[in-house]
Write an enzyme that holds these catalytic residues in place. Structure first.
Site, PDB file in Angstrom:
ATOM      1  N   PHE A 251       0.824  -1.216   0.000  1.00 17.64           N
ATOM      2  CA  PHE A 251       0.000   0.000   0.000  1.00 17.64           C
ATOM      3  C   PHE A 251       0.855   1.262   0.000  1.00 17.64           C
ATOM      4  CE2 PHE A 251      -4.668  -0.399   0.319  1.00 17.64           C
ATOM      5  CZ  PHE A 251      -4.713  -1.737  -0.018  1.00 17.64           C
ATOM      6  N   LEU A 252       2.050   1.137  -0.569  1.00 16.70           N
ATOM      7  CA  LEU A 252       2.947   2.283  -0.613  1.00 16.70           C
ATOM      8  C   LEU A 252       3.284   2.596  -2.069  1.00 16.70           C
ATOM      9  CD1 LEU A 252       3.932   3.789   1.861  1.00 16.70           C
ATOM     10  CD2 LEU A 252       6.066   2.541   1.761  1.00 16.70           C
ATOM     11  N   GLY A 255       0.429   6.878  -7.196  1.00 17.03           N
ATOM     12  CA  GLY A 255      -0.291   6.856  -8.468  1.00 17.03           C
ATOM     13  C   GLY A 255      -1.463   7.801  -8.417  1.00 17.03           C
ATOM     14  N   CYS A 262     -15.472   1.229  -1.396  1.00 17.20           N
ATOM     15  CA  CYS A 262     -15.204   1.138   0.049  1.00 17.20           C
ATOM     16  C   CYS A 262     -14.386   2.292   0.608  1.00 17.20           C
ATOM     17  CB  CYS A 262     -14.527  -0.193   0.367  1.00 17.20           C
ATOM     18  SG  CYS A 262     -15.663  -1.582   0.190  1.00 17.20           S
TER      19      CYS A 262
HETATM   20  N1  LIG Z   1     -17.227  -4.644  -2.264  1.00 19.81           N
HETATM   21  C1  LIG Z   1     -16.273  -4.918  -1.400  1.00 19.81           C
HETATM   22  O1  LIG Z   1     -15.122  -5.181  -1.769  1.00 19.81           O
HETATM   23  C2  LIG Z   1     -16.548  -4.922   0.074  1.00 19.81           C
HETATM   24  C3  LIG Z   1     -15.577  -5.428   0.950  1.00 19.81           C
HETATM   25  C4  LIG Z   1     -15.839  -5.409   2.311  1.00 19.81           C
HETATM   26  C5  LIG Z   1     -17.009  -4.853   2.796  1.00 19.81           C
HETATM   27  N2  LIG Z   1     -17.905  -4.333   1.915  1.00 19.81           N
HETATM   28  C6  LIG Z   1     -19.134  -3.761   2.459  1.00 19.81           C
HETATM   29  O2  LIG Z   1     -20.173  -4.674   2.169  1.00 19.81           O
HETATM   30  C7  LIG Z   1     -21.396  -3.996   1.915  1.00 19.81           C
HETATM   31  C8  LIG Z   1     -21.924  -4.394   0.568  1.00 19.81           C
HETATM   32  O3  LIG Z   1     -21.009  -3.972  -0.423  1.00 19.81           O
HETATM   33  P1  LIG Z   1     -21.135  -4.420  -1.943  1.00 19.81           P
HETATM   34  O4  LIG Z   1     -19.942  -3.861  -2.634  1.00 19.81           O
HETATM   35  O5  LIG Z   1     -21.411  -5.871  -2.036  1.00 19.81           O
HETATM   36  O6  LIG Z   1     -22.464  -3.596  -2.347  1.00 19.81           O
HETATM   37  P2  LIG Z   1     -23.419  -3.830  -3.612  1.00 19.81           P
HETATM   38  O7  LIG Z   1     -24.135  -2.555  -3.793  1.00 19.81           O
HETATM   39  O8  LIG Z   1     -22.606  -4.415  -4.724  1.00 19.81           O
HETATM   40  O9  LIG Z   1     -24.442  -4.967  -3.141  1.00 19.81           O
HETATM   41  C9  LIG Z   1     -25.518  -4.788  -2.294  1.00 19.81           C
HETATM   42  C10 LIG Z   1     -26.662  -5.666  -2.778  1.00 19.81           C
HETATM   43  O10 LIG Z   1     -27.714  -5.690  -1.818  1.00 19.81           O
HETATM   44  C11 LIG Z   1     -28.962  -5.716  -2.513  1.00 19.81           C
HETATM   45  N3  LIG Z   1     -30.024  -5.282  -1.585  1.00 19.81           N
HETATM   46  C12 LIG Z   1     -30.261  -4.037  -1.106  1.00 19.81           C
HETATM   47  N4  LIG Z   1     -31.321  -4.054  -0.263  1.00 19.81           N
HETATM   48  C13 LIG Z   1     -31.760  -5.339  -0.208  1.00 19.81           C
HETATM   49  C14 LIG Z   1     -32.798  -5.997   0.486  1.00 19.81           C
HETATM   50  N5  LIG Z   1     -33.601  -5.323   1.304  1.00 19.81           N
HETATM   51  N6  LIG Z   1     -32.957  -7.330   0.323  1.00 19.81           N
HETATM   52  C15 LIG Z   1     -32.148  -8.029  -0.507  1.00 19.81           C
HETATM   53  N7  LIG Z   1     -31.147  -7.447  -1.208  1.00 19.81           N
HETATM   54  C16 LIG Z   1     -30.944  -6.133  -1.052  1.00 19.81           C
HETATM   55  C17 LIG Z   1     -28.705  -4.775  -3.679  1.00 19.81           C
HETATM   56  O11 LIG Z   1     -29.652  -4.942  -4.709  1.00 19.81           O
HETATM   57  C18 LIG Z   1     -27.290  -5.174  -4.076  1.00 19.81           C
HETATM   58  O12 LIG Z   1     -27.300  -6.229  -5.013  1.00 19.81           O
HETATM   59  C19 LIG Z   1     -21.065  -2.514   2.075  1.00 19.81           C
HETATM   60  O13 LIG Z   1     -21.338  -2.102   3.373  1.00 19.81           O
HETATM   61  C20 LIG Z   1     -19.572  -2.460   1.815  1.00 19.81           C
HETATM   62  O14 LIG Z   1     -18.968  -1.341   2.424  1.00 19.81           O
HETATM   63  C21 LIG Z   1     -17.718  -4.388   0.578  1.00 19.81           C
END
Ligand SMILES: NC(=O)c1ccc[n+]([C@@H]2O[C@H](COP(=O)([O-])OP(=O)(O)OC[C@H]3O[C@@H](n4cnc5c(N)ncnc54)[C@H](O)[C@@H]3O)[C@@H](O)[C@H]2O)c1
Length: 437
Positions: A251-252, A255, A262
């Protein structure tokens, strides 16, 4: 175990597949009908290496099914994982937790007995406690709530889910921790530690980790700003400080900065929550972290103007629009942002990406889509490498140079072999590097 996964985005699909791979019977709940249709026909609605194949494999075992709403069967799952999104609120820095509450309330209305809900979404500290109260009130009994933040990285999501550095569980109830130990048993048996913490700590671990990572990236990018005016070289500097094991090399990499669904929204959400708690000053530095990050995008636009003058009508190819390689996620993507800003200044911008052009859909028609790198490069006056997909690193600068109108490239990720590009007659500008010819 019978396990429910609510919300099937990047996190939810990966988690559902991982849990099914561990041998659990998984019911995925997704409210978006388009996504549900794709998943039900065996297709992952986004690109994540290895996930498509893994989904097909586990679907064959019968361990994974999908549905739009809860029914009696899904309501009786032993664990319900909440994986819905927590985006930045429109017009504020705060995290929008409305999807988390909506999904939890839908579940609370259908459960009729002992229920364990496990939040995986990234939420402001204090969310779980409010959620527990609201669910219990709606259900008419004490719903057990635990928080189990997720640390997967897009690009290596499935591997990260199955072999995490640690599993963090925050809970008021030891029964929930025991059920989670049972669910994650094969992972724990491989030596992964499970940290059973109090709930606020578990909620904070995730935003603290992301704040640290964002700070590390912005630190090296701040040094890059200094290096640019001081005539120093940021890649050499990062190498030199990274050799100190207290600092480390990861992470260093300087860019065009971080993006994605996130880090940016998590540091802003943390700023907002800390202010609510009266400790805004403690994390105020995150404002600078955000600003340094966004200034790198300004710098690329500035360099393009410095090199080409008025951008009106200038042909520019942007290599990579996803926020990072091996993902098609465009959320808060630095390179896409730069592409749009160059276009807003009148440039004719073509964008290429090995995977993410589909995610653009019909948004941003002002950006011309280049299916091949070569067609995108034709007559280009400037190339901007914004996402470090491996295929960009192996472009042959000599033959590539024959396609363009002007051998000028900005390496926004410091991944190109400077000497090779310069030897092929290119003017290469690398952010924070004293290598310009
Ligand atoms: N994407 C990552 O790399 C990552 C990593 C760690 C943590 N997170 C955290 O995880 C969470 C989700 O992130 P993501 O990237 O998967 O988001 P995303 O937007 O890709 O997915 C969320 C999904 O939830 C569905 N949804 C919303 N309300 C709903 C309901 N009431 N019932 C059923 N489905 C429903 C949406 O349609 C969507 O498909 C966030 O809080 C994010 O910060 C994400």
């Amino acid at each position: 175990m019978k396990i429910g996964v609510i919300g099937l985005g990047y996190l939810g699909v990966t988690h559902a597949v991982a849990m099914a791979k561990l041998g659990h019977e998984v019911i995925g709940i997704e409210s978006d009908r388009e996504k549900l249709k794709l998943l039900s026909s065996g297709k992952v609605p986004f690109f994540e290496p290895g996930l498509q194949e893994a989904l097909i494999d586990v679907t064959k075992t019968g361990n994974l099914s999908f549905q739009e709403k809860h029914d009696r069967n899904s309501a009786s799952c032993q664990l319900h994982f909440l994986c819905v999104g927590t985006p930045q609120e429109i017009g504020s820095y705060a995290a929008d937790t409305s999807h988390v509450f909506a999904a939890a309330e839908e579940l609370a209305r259908v459960v009729s007995e002992y229920t364990i809900v496990v939040g995986k979404s990234t939420v402001p500290v204090g969310t779980a406690e409010v959620l527990r109260g609201r669910m219990s009130e709606l259900a008419g009994f004490n719903v057990i709530v635990a928080w189990n933040p997720e640390f997967l990285r897009e690009g290596t999501a499935l591997e990260d889910s199955l072999n995490p550095d640690r599993i963090v569980v925050g809970s008021w109830d030891s029964a929930a921790v025991e059920k989670l130990r049972e669910a994650y048993k094969p992972i724990l048996d491989n030596g992964t530690p499970l940290l059973a913490l109090d709930v606020p700590t578990a909620e904070l671990v995730k935003v603290a980790a992301n704040s640290f990572l964002a700070t590390k990236i912005s630190f090296i990018n701040a040094m890059a700003e200094v290096a640019e005016v001081a005539g120093a070289d940021i890649v050499d500097l990062a190498e030199a400080i990274g050799m100190d094991e207290r600092i480390g090399k990861k992470f260093l990499r300087s860019g065009v900065g971080f993006g994605g669904g996130c880090l940016p929204k998590d540091i802003r959400g943390f700023l907002s929550r800390a202010e609510e708690l009266g400790v805004g000053a403690a994390v105020d530095f995150l404002r600078n972290v955000d600003e340094v990050n966004l200034r790198r995008r300004d710098r690329v636009v500035e360099l393009a103007q410095q090199e080409l003058g008025d951008l009106q009508g200038k042909k520019i190819l942007v290599l990579g629009i996803s926020f990072k390689p091996d993902s098609d996620d465009l959320r808060d993507s630095p390179s896409l942002d730069v592409a749009l800003r160059l276009s807003a200044l009148g440039a004719k911008v073509r964008v290429h990406d090995p995977m993410a052009l589909g995610s653009l859909g019909d948004r941003y028609p002002e950006l011309e889509r280049a299916k091949e790198i070569e067609t995108g490069a034709k007559d280009a006056e400037l190339i901007f490498l914004g996402t470090e997909w491996s295929e960009y690193k192996s472009i042959d600068p000599a033959s590539f140079g024959d396609l363009v109108a002007n051998k000028l490239i900005i390496d926004g990720r410091n991944v190109l072999d400077v000497a090779a590009w310069q030897a092929a007659g290119w003017r290469l500008i690398a952010l924070g590097r004293n290598v310009h010819n």
